[in-house]
Each structure stands twice: as structure tokens, then as C-alpha cells.
Enzyme design. Structure first.
Site, PDB file in Angstrom:
ATOM      1  N   GLU A  42      10.776  46.513 101.755  1.00  0.00           N
ATOM      2  CA  GLU A  42      10.971  47.563 100.756  1.00  0.00           C
ATOM      3  C   GLU A  42      11.273  46.962  99.383  1.00  0.00           C
ATOM      4  O   GLU A  42      11.556  45.765  99.259  1.00  0.00           O
ATOM      5  CB  GLU A  42      12.091  48.506 101.199  1.00  0.00           C
ATOM      6  CG  GLU A  42      11.705  49.266 102.467  1.00  0.00           C
ATOM      7  CD  GLU A  42      12.747  50.258 102.952  1.00  0.00           C
ATOM      8  OE1 GLU A  42      12.415  51.036 103.849  1.00  0.00           O
ATOM      9  OE2 GLU A  42      13.893  50.242 102.441  1.00  0.00           O
ATOM     10  N   CYS A  51       4.368  48.015 104.138  1.00  0.00           N
ATOM     11  CA  CYS A  51       4.681  48.384 105.522  1.00  0.00           C
ATOM     12  C   CYS A  51       4.494  47.181 106.445  1.00  0.00           C
ATOM     13  O   CYS A  51       3.812  46.209 106.111  1.00  0.00           O
ATOM     14  CB  CYS A  51       3.759  49.487 106.007  1.00  0.00           C
ATOM     15  SG  CYS A  51       3.833  51.004 105.042  1.00  0.00           S
ATOM     16  N   GLU A  53       2.707  46.944 109.136  1.00  0.00           N
ATOM     17  CA  GLU A  53       1.315  46.741 109.541  1.00  0.00           C
ATOM     18  C   GLU A  53       0.554  45.939 108.486  1.00  0.00           C
ATOM     19  O   GLU A  53      -0.161  44.991 108.795  1.00  0.00           O
ATOM     20  CB  GLU A  53       0.598  48.089 109.736  1.00  0.00           C
ATOM     21  CG  GLU A  53       1.235  48.987 110.776  1.00  0.00           C
ATOM     22  CD  GLU A  53       2.260  49.947 110.180  1.00  0.00           C
ATOM     23  OE1 GLU A  53       3.122  49.504 109.389  1.00  0.00           O
ATOM     24  OE2 GLU A  53       2.181  51.142 110.493  1.00  0.00           O
ATOM     25  N   CYS A  84       1.264  54.693 108.620  1.00  0.00           N
ATOM     26  CA  CYS A  84       1.037  55.648 107.529  1.00  0.00           C
ATOM     27  C   CYS A  84      -0.451  55.653 107.159  1.00  0.00           C
ATOM     28  O   CYS A  84      -1.225  54.822 107.642  1.00  0.00           O
ATOM     29  CB  CYS A  84       1.899  55.278 106.319  1.00  0.00           C
ATOM     30  SG  CYS A  84       1.292  53.876 105.364  1.00  0.00           S
TER      31      CYS A  84
HETATM   32 ZN    ZN Z   1       2.076  51.922 106.254  1.00  0.00          ZN
END
Ligand code: ZN
Length: 130
Positions: A42, A51, A53, A84
């Protein structure tokens, strides 16, 4: 897939998530059989967050691995750690539609989906076979 899920779980131990407090881990298997892991990173500028992934995919592609054959994602959260929309798009760049993505969450039974079921009608650019 079970081993990959265990690796994804271990990967979130390095999560940098001071804002959401949600730790996510991912593991991607490549065409050569190698497994790369990643975690969410983050940022105070929220949009700069990456993220788990995409973190794992970035590591794989940086190593020259441009075929992904399986993905596992989990998180230290009550629900399932579904990828996401941005991650589904990024994964689809390197993975065939029939390949599988496994998702899990704290104390959750693993669920396995084909990429095409999680992310139908993918945006692609026809590069004329290049
Ligand atoms: Zn994501």
C-alpha cells in the site's frame, strides 16, 4: 493448487498494509513451472498501491516468465480474496482463459475458477500474431 495457496498465505506475512490492515498474498505459477509470490504494497497515495497478484506477476515477468498457468490468492480477511478488476485484466494478459485461479480467505475453503469465468469478455488488442 494447495501448495500454491500455502505459499500465498506465507507471502502475506510481508504485506505492507498500514492503511487497510488487510494482508493479501498471491502465488503465480509460470510456464516453466516456477512459482512466484507477491503481497499487497500500500501507499499513502492510495492509487499507487499494488495488489498481491500484480506484485507476483511483476516478479515473474521481470524474470522473463510471460506465461502464467495458475494463480492462488488469499488474505488475512473474513471474506474471499478475489482479485480486483485491475488484477484480473493484468493476469489475463499472461494467462489462457481456461487456466485456473484459486481464492481463499481466513478459515475459508478454497474455491477454484477458470479465468474466463472470473473475467469474461476480456479487453484485448489484436497485435496481428505479434
Ligand atoms: Zn488487485
Amino acid at each position: 493448487m494447495k501448495k500454491m495457496m500455502e505459499m500465498a498465505e506465507k507471502a502475506y506475512e510481508n504485506s505492507y498494509s498500514p492503511y487497510s490492515g488487510i494482508r493479501i498474498g498471491a502465488a503465480v505459477k509460470t510456464g516453466s513451472g516456477k512459482i512466484y509470490t507477491g503481497t499487497n504494497i500500500e501507499n499513502a497515495s492510495y492509487g499507487a498501491t499494488i495488489c498481491a497478484e500484480r506484485s507476483a506477476v511483476s516478479k515473474a515477468v521481470s524474470d522473463g516468465e510471460t506465461k502464467i498457468t495458475a494463480v492462488a490468492v488469499t488474505g488475512d480477511m473474513d471474506g474471499y480474496a478475489y482479485p480486483c478488476g485491475i488484477c484480473r485484466q493484468v493476469i489475463s494478459e499472461f494467462m489462457e482463459a481456461d487456466m485456473e485461479i484459486a481464492v481463499s480467505g481466513r478459515g475459508r475453503e478454497m474455491k477454484v475458477f477458470k479465468l474466463k469465468d472470473l473475467f469474461p469478455n476480456v479487453f484485448i488488442i489484436d497485435r496481428g500474431g505479434k
